[in-house]
Write a protein that holds these residues in place. Structure first.
Motif, PDB file in Angstrom:
ATOM      1  N   ARG A   1       0.826  -1.199   0.000  1.00  0.00           N
ATOM      2  CA  ARG A   1       0.000   0.000   0.000  1.00  0.00           C
ATOM      3  C   ARG A   1       0.871   1.264   0.000  1.00  0.00           C
ATOM      4  O   ARG A   1       0.651   2.190  -0.773  1.00  0.00           O
TER       5      ARG A   1
ATOM      6  N   TRP B   1     -12.820   2.854  -5.686  1.00  0.00           N
ATOM      7  CA  TRP B   1     -13.780   3.510  -4.795  1.00  0.00           C
ATOM      8  C   TRP B   1     -13.454   4.976  -4.626  1.00  0.00           C
ATOM      9  O   TRP B   1     -14.305   5.836  -4.693  1.00  0.00           O
TER      10      TRP B   1
ATOM     11  N   LYS C   1      -7.382  -5.999  -3.998  1.00  0.00           N
ATOM     12  CA  LYS C   1      -7.897  -5.164  -2.918  1.00  0.00           C
ATOM     13  C   LYS C   1      -7.510  -3.698  -3.150  1.00  0.00           C
ATOM     14  O   LYS C   1      -8.349  -2.804  -3.050  1.00  0.00           O
TER      15      LYS C   1
ATOM     16  N   GLU D   1     -10.023  -0.649  -3.919  1.00  0.00           N
ATOM     17  CA  GLU D   1     -10.014   0.502  -3.017  1.00  0.00           C
ATOM     18  C   GLU D   1      -9.793   1.787  -3.799  1.00  0.00           C
ATOM     19  O   GLU D   1     -10.450   2.798  -3.593  1.00  0.00           O
TER      20      GLU D   1
END
Ligand code: GDP
Ligand code: ZN
Length: 364
Positions: free
Chosen positions: A135, A328, A321, A325
């Protein structure tokens, strides 16, 4: 101003030939070059060849929140004598860290500019969470900065062999990223880190407790407090007592540490995510369908790699993921994308249900 950039007083702050030529037209108009070390409510502190000055950003406040002056920016300010001083121009940024704000009408917020290296601090005191590392790497790549992973608290690892294995694990998850173990306790690895980031501008990213402050102190040497106590005088003769968010390191190089940079979220980081998972993106080019979602499509090279063991399920899931994300976050700002995503999810949901029913033998 000296004609050669090597003798320029802003060299410790990252001034180079590139900035010098960007700034040339403003030098002709008599403006001072400077780097923003701190911003608050429409005013900023700028280091210039004439010391640190306080300047109003009124003339460069744009509608676009991404273009607001931030720590690390190079600017042109009014020369001595002007009262108040104004920032006249923002030089084009080389890189920028941006985060999504948590508010409903999601907007990007600019956190730091012109960062060369993003040092991602990861503690070895606890089990390394590779998903979290990915991330931070996505965020770093997206900004344009080169990420470097620093595994902190290496002194807590029992031996060199174990440390080497831990470094290798993270290297496998971070293509194109240098990974090194560092200890603030015995100083191991600090010289390597300094050699890597010295002379350029860096930021420290990582979870709370990862050892960022300790690392910052180590990079600054013993006297961080001394460094923080800015002795520069502003245009009106008062002492500048505010804390800087950008500091020149004694050994060369610049460290930016803005409060907002800690705990940053993803913001439109699709390219960044792609770079973190470059091997998945590469595999994706070999899929039969060019818009393959690597879910259940025939001829999917990504799923093939998972099957053969070349790609771990954990990594594929982490990729999905972060991609989700990111979608979104983008969708929050873009009604059209949001509507499209909703349709897509509805379709997938219906398909998923149908698939479940087939599995359960209800539909033939
Ligand atoms: P930050 O929240 O990321 O700024 O983390 P800190 O720098 O505050 O460090 C968190 C904790 O880890 C503190 O208790 C530090 O003393 C400890 N720490 C930091 N670096 C090291 C290190 O190299 N070795 C060990 N053993 N502890 C460390
Ligand atoms: Zn595929």
């Amino acid at each position: 101003m000296g004609s050669s950039s090597s003798s320029h007083p802003l060299v410790p702050y990252g001034w180079d030939e590139g900035w010098e030529s960007e700034f040339a037209p403003y030098a002709e108009q008599g403006f001072l070059p400077g780097r923003v070390v701190r911003v608050d409510r429409g005013l900023c502190d700028v280091v210039t060849p004439a010391g640190t000055v306080r300047a109003d950003t009124e003339f460069v406040v744009p509608r676009d929140p991404m273009k607001v002056v931030c720590t690390g920016d190079w600017v042109a300010v009014d020369p001595e004598g002007a009262d108040p001083r104004y920032v006249r121009t923002l030089l084009p940024r080389r890189t920028a860290f941006v985060r999504s704000t948590s508010s409903k009408r999601s907007e990007g917020q600019i956190l730091a500019a012109n960062v060369d290296h993003a040092i991602v601090a990861v503690s070895l005191a606890v089990e390394v969470d590779l998903g979290r590392v990915e991330r931070f790497l996505a965020l770093a790549w997206e900004s344009g900065a080169q990420p470097v992973v620093v595994l902190t608290k290496a002194d807590l690892v029992p031996d060199a062999v174990t440390l080497a294995h831990l470094v290798q694990d993270v290297e496998a998850t971070a293509p194109g990223v240098p990974v090194l173990g560092v200890s603030a306790v015995h100083g191991g690895g600090l010289d390597v880190l300094l050699a890597l980031v010295g002379g350029r501008t860096s930021v420290l990213l990582g979870q709370s407790g990862a050892g960022k402050s300790t690392l910052a102190n180590a990079l600054h040497g013993e006297d961080v407090m001394e460094v923080h106590a800015a002795r520069d005088v502003d245009g009106k003769g008062r002492h500048t007592t505010t804390t800087r968010n950008l500091l020149a390191l004694p050994g060369g190089g610049v460290l930016i540490d803005t409060p907002g940079l800690r705990g940053v979220g993803l913001w439109d980081a699709e390219t960044g995510v792609g770079q973190v998972f470059s091997e998945i993106e590469e595999l994706g080019r070999e899929c039969r369908f060019h818009d393959c979602a690597h879910e259940s499509e025939p001829g999917c090279a990504v799923l093939g790699a998972v099957e053969s063991g070349a790609l771990s399920v954990r990594r594929l899931e982490s990729y999905r993921k972060l991609m989700r994300e990111n979608q979104w976050i983008v969708a929050k700002t873009d009604q059209r994308v949001r509507a499209e995503l909703r349709k897509e999810w509805k379709r997938r949901g219906a398909e998923g249900k149908a698939a479940m029913e087939v599995k359960r033998g209800r539909v033939r």
